[in-house]
Design a protein around this motif. Structure first.
Motif, PDB file in Angstrom:
ATOM      1  N   THR A  85      44.621  54.414  39.311  1.00 33.40           N
ATOM      2  CA  THR A  85      44.060  53.303  40.098  1.00 33.40           C
ATOM      3  C   THR A  85      42.539  53.240  40.028  1.00 33.40           C
ATOM      4  OG1 THR A  85      44.158  54.647  42.104  1.00 33.40           O
ATOM      5  CG2 THR A  85      46.004  53.160  41.694  1.00 33.40           C
ATOM      6  N   ALA A  86      41.879  54.408  40.017  1.00 33.13           N
ATOM      7  CA  ALA A  86      40.410  54.400  39.928  1.00 33.13           C
ATOM      8  C   ALA A  86      39.964  53.826  38.581  1.00 33.13           C
ATOM      9  CB  ALA A  86      39.860  55.812  40.124  1.00 33.13           C
ATOM     10  N   GLN A  87      40.667  54.158  37.505  1.00 34.36           N
ATOM     11  CA  GLN A  87      40.320  53.621  36.187  1.00 34.36           C
ATOM     12  C   GLN A  87      40.580  52.118  36.124  1.00 34.36           C
ATOM     13  OE1 GLN A  87      42.909  56.345  34.131  1.00 34.36           O
ATOM     14  NE2 GLN A  87      41.175  57.509  33.296  1.00 34.36           N
ATOM     15  N   ILE A  88      41.656  51.673  36.756  1.00 34.32           N
ATOM     16  CA  ILE A  88      41.953  50.234  36.801  1.00 34.32           C
ATOM     17  C   ILE A  88      40.851  49.504  37.569  1.00 34.32           C
ATOM     18  CG2 ILE A  88      43.514  48.478  37.736  1.00 34.32           C
ATOM     19  CD1 ILE A  88      45.828  50.428  37.090  1.00 34.32           C
ATOM     20  N   ALA A  89      40.463  50.059  38.710  1.00 36.96           N
ATOM     21  CA  ALA A  89      39.392  49.447  39.501  1.00 36.96           C
ATOM     22  C   ALA A  89      38.091  49.400  38.705  1.00 36.96           C
ATOM     23  CB  ALA A  89      39.200  50.203  40.813  1.00 36.96           C
ATOM     24  N   ASP A  90      37.776  50.490  37.990  1.00 38.58           N
ATOM     25  CA  ASP A  90      36.568  50.507  37.157  1.00 38.58           C
ATOM     26  C   ASP A  90      36.632  49.419  36.094  1.00 38.58           C
ATOM     27  OD1 ASP A  90      35.346  52.578  38.515  1.00 38.58           O
ATOM     28  OD2 ASP A  90      36.027  54.132  37.108  1.00 38.58           O
ATOM     29  N   ALA A  91      37.796  49.276  35.440  1.00 43.04           N
ATOM     30  CA  ALA A  91      37.956  48.251  34.401  1.00 43.04           C
ATOM     31  C   ALA A  91      37.778  46.862  34.989  1.00 43.04           C
ATOM     32  CB  ALA A  91      39.326  48.381  33.734  1.00 43.04           C
ATOM     33  N   LEU A  92      38.388  46.606  36.142  1.00 43.08           N
ATOM     34  CA  LEU A  92      38.251  45.297  36.790  1.00 43.08           C
ATOM     35  C   LEU A  92      36.789  45.022  37.163  1.00 43.08           C
ATOM     36  CD1 LEU A  92      41.402  45.338  39.100  1.00 43.08           C
ATOM     37  CD2 LEU A  92      41.071  43.965  37.032  1.00 43.08           C
ATOM     38  N   ASN A  93      36.111  46.047  37.660  1.00 40.85           N
ATOM     39  CA  ASN A  93      34.699  45.889  38.029  1.00 40.85           C
ATOM     40  C   ASN A  93      33.840  45.614  36.802  1.00 40.85           C
ATOM     41  OD1 ASN A  93      35.270  46.307  40.727  1.00 40.85           O
ATOM     42  ND2 ASN A  93      34.871  48.498  40.629  1.00 40.85           N
ATOM     43  N   GLN A  94      34.090  46.324  35.704  1.00 43.97           N
ATOM     44  CA  GLN A  94      33.323  46.116  34.476  1.00 43.97           C
ATOM     45  C   GLN A  94      33.561  44.722  33.907  1.00 43.97           C
ATOM     46  OE1 GLN A  94      34.258  49.353  31.826  1.00 43.97           O
ATOM     47  NE2 GLN A  94      33.240  50.865  33.120  1.00 43.97           N
ATOM     48  N   GLU A  95      34.758  44.196  34.121  1.00 45.94           N
ATOM     49  CA  GLU A  95      35.083  42.849  33.632  1.00 45.94           C
ATOM     50  C   GLU A  95      34.535  41.762  34.546  1.00 45.94           C
ATOM     51  OE1 GLU A  95      39.331  42.903  33.244  1.00 45.94           O
ATOM     52  OE2 GLU A  95      39.267  44.461  31.695  1.00 45.94           O
ATOM     53  N   GLY A  96      33.961  42.174  35.685  1.00 43.36           N
ATOM     54  CA  GLY A  96      33.333  41.211  36.581  1.00 43.36           C
ATOM     55  C   GLY A  96      34.264  40.589  37.601  1.00 43.36           C
ATOM     56  N   SER A  97      35.417  41.195  37.831  1.00 45.83           N
ATOM     57  CA  SER A  97      36.337  40.666  38.838  1.00 45.83           C
ATOM     58  C   SER A  97      35.711  40.774  40.215  1.00 45.83           C
ATOM     59  CB  SER A  97      37.650  41.444  38.826  1.00 45.83           C
ATOM     60  OG  SER A  97      38.296  41.288  37.587  1.00 45.83           O
ATOM     61  N   ALA A  98      35.844  39.717  40.996  1.00 45.51           N
ATOM     62  CA  ALA A  98      35.299  39.723  42.361  1.00 45.51           C
ATOM     63  C   ALA A  98      36.108  40.664  43.228  1.00 45.51           C
ATOM     64  CB  ALA A  98      35.347  38.316  42.947  1.00 45.51           C
ATOM     65  N   ARG A  99      35.430  41.316  44.146  1.00 48.62           N
ATOM     66  CA  ARG A  99      36.115  42.206  45.082  1.00 48.62           C
ATOM     67  C   ARG A  99      36.489  41.447  46.333  1.00 48.62           C
ATOM     68  NH1 ARG A  99      31.784  45.846  43.642  1.00 48.62           N
ATOM     69  NH2 ARG A  99      32.626  47.446  42.294  1.00 48.62           N
ATOM     70  N   SER A 105      36.721  50.982  45.613  1.00 42.44           N
ATOM     71  CA  SER A 105      37.176  49.788  44.910  1.00 42.44           C
ATOM     72  C   SER A 105      38.667  49.871  44.631  1.00 42.44           C
ATOM     73  CB  SER A 105      36.427  49.619  43.584  1.00 42.44           C
ATOM     74  OG  SER A 105      35.067  49.454  43.827  1.00 42.44           O
ATOM     75  N   ALA A 106      39.126  51.045  44.225  1.00 42.67           N
ATOM     76  CA  ALA A 106      40.548  51.213  43.926  1.00 42.67           C
ATOM     77  C   ALA A 106      41.373  50.974  45.181  1.00 42.67           C
ATOM     78  CB  ALA A 106      40.811  52.613  43.369  1.00 42.67           C
ATOM     79  N   SER A 107      40.928  51.529  46.313  1.00 44.97           N
ATOM     80  CA  SER A 107      41.697  51.314  47.525  1.00 44.97           C
ATOM     81  C   SER A 107      41.564  49.869  47.988  1.00 44.97           C
ATOM     82  CB  SER A 107      41.240  52.274  48.628  1.00 44.97           C
ATOM     83  OG  SER A 107      39.890  52.058  48.937  1.00 44.97           O
ATOM     84  N   SER A 108      40.418  49.245  47.727  1.00 52.86           N
ATOM     85  CA  SER A 108      40.241  47.859  48.098  1.00 52.86           C
ATOM     86  C   SER A 108      41.161  46.943  47.285  1.00 52.86           C
ATOM     87  CB  SER A 108      38.782  47.466  47.899  1.00 52.86           C
ATOM     88  OG  SER A 108      38.598  46.107  48.238  1.00 52.86           O
ATOM     89  N   TRP A 109      41.357  47.284  46.001  1.00 51.01           N
ATOM     90  CA  TRP A 109      42.211  46.467  45.152  1.00 51.01           C
ATOM     91  C   TRP A 109      43.680  46.709  45.448  1.00 51.01           C
ATOM     92  CZ3 TRP A 109      40.697  42.277  43.393  1.00 51.01           C
ATOM     93  CH2 TRP A 109      39.446  42.112  42.833  1.00 51.01           C
ATOM     94  N   CYS A 110      44.031  47.848  46.067  1.00 50.95           N
ATOM     95  CA  CYS A 110      45.429  48.188  46.380  1.00 50.95           C
ATOM     96  C   CYS A 110      46.306  48.042  45.136  1.00 50.95           C
ATOM     97  CB  CYS A 110      45.969  47.309  47.508  1.00 50.95           C
ATOM     98  SG  CYS A 110      45.133  47.568  49.067  1.00 50.95           S
ATOM     99  N   VAL A 111      45.937  48.746  44.091  1.00 44.11           N
ATOM    100  CA  VAL A 111      46.672  48.695  42.833  1.00 44.11           C
ATOM    101  C   VAL A 111      48.004  49.408  43.014  1.00 44.11           C
ATOM    102  CG1 VAL A 111      46.630  49.305  40.404  1.00 44.11           C
ATOM    103  CG2 VAL A 111      44.522  48.621  41.554  1.00 44.11           C
ATOM    104  N   ALA A 112      49.096  48.713  42.734  1.00 36.34           N
ATOM    105  CA  ALA A 112      50.432  49.293  42.914  1.00 36.34           C
ATOM    106  C   ALA A 112      50.789  50.219  41.760  1.00 36.34           C
ATOM    107  CB  ALA A 112      51.458  48.178  43.017  1.00 36.34           C
ATOM    108  N   ALA A 113      51.541  51.233  42.081  1.00 38.02           N
ATOM    109  CA  ALA A 113      51.991  52.196  41.051  1.00 38.02           C
ATOM    110  C   ALA A 113      53.134  51.641  40.249  1.00 38.02           C
ATOM    111  CB  ALA A 113      52.388  53.502  41.711  1.00 38.02           C
TER     112      ALA A 113
END
Length: 125
Positions: free
Chosen positions: A91-105, A117-125
């Motif tokens: 999830t932390a890597q996914i959040a980093d990728a989304l942030n690098q791509e400029g996705s709004a939080r 960011s990862a907890s904010s995005w609530c990325v499902a397993a």
């Protein structure tokens, strides 16, 4: 000195002796009105600045929102999150990728940590 600085607004604005009250006064002399339009289901806000002398500028700014449903591109974000999850990162890597791509939080700011960011995005397993 003020007359000389008034010919160079940038210098006047950044002069060490210019405080916030002075800057507000400068803006009052330059701007007639500001119109703000907040879309209910979007993190984007339209701002129109009507300056003295007739010049008008339009801007789009991003605001923090309190729920994912308020994100304009939620479907696109969810599709990208699912694609990243399929590739296998945590999830932390996914959040980093989304942030690098400029996705709004949904919440937080540019200085939010990847973990928040990862907890904010609530990325499902």
């Amino acid at each position: 000195m003020t007359i000389a600085l008034s010919a160079d607004l940038r210098a006047l604005w950044h002069t060490p002796g210019t405080n916030h009250r002075d800057r507000k006064e400068i803006v009052r002399h330059l701007v007639d009105r500001v119109l703000v339009h907040v879309e209910r289901d979007s993190e984007y806000v339209s701002v129109t600045i009507h300056r003295r002398g007739g010049f008008t500028s339009r801007h789009e700014v991003v605001r923090p929102v309190s729920s994912y449903e308020q994100l304009r591109d939620l479907a696109k974000l969810m599709d990208r999150t699912a694609a990243l999850r399929y590739e296998g990162p945590n999830t932390a890597q996914i959040a980093d990728a989304l942030n690098q791509e400029g996705s709004a939080r949904r919440r937080g700011g540019a200085d939010s940590s990847p973990t928040s960011s990862a907890s904010s995005w609530c990325v499902a397993a």
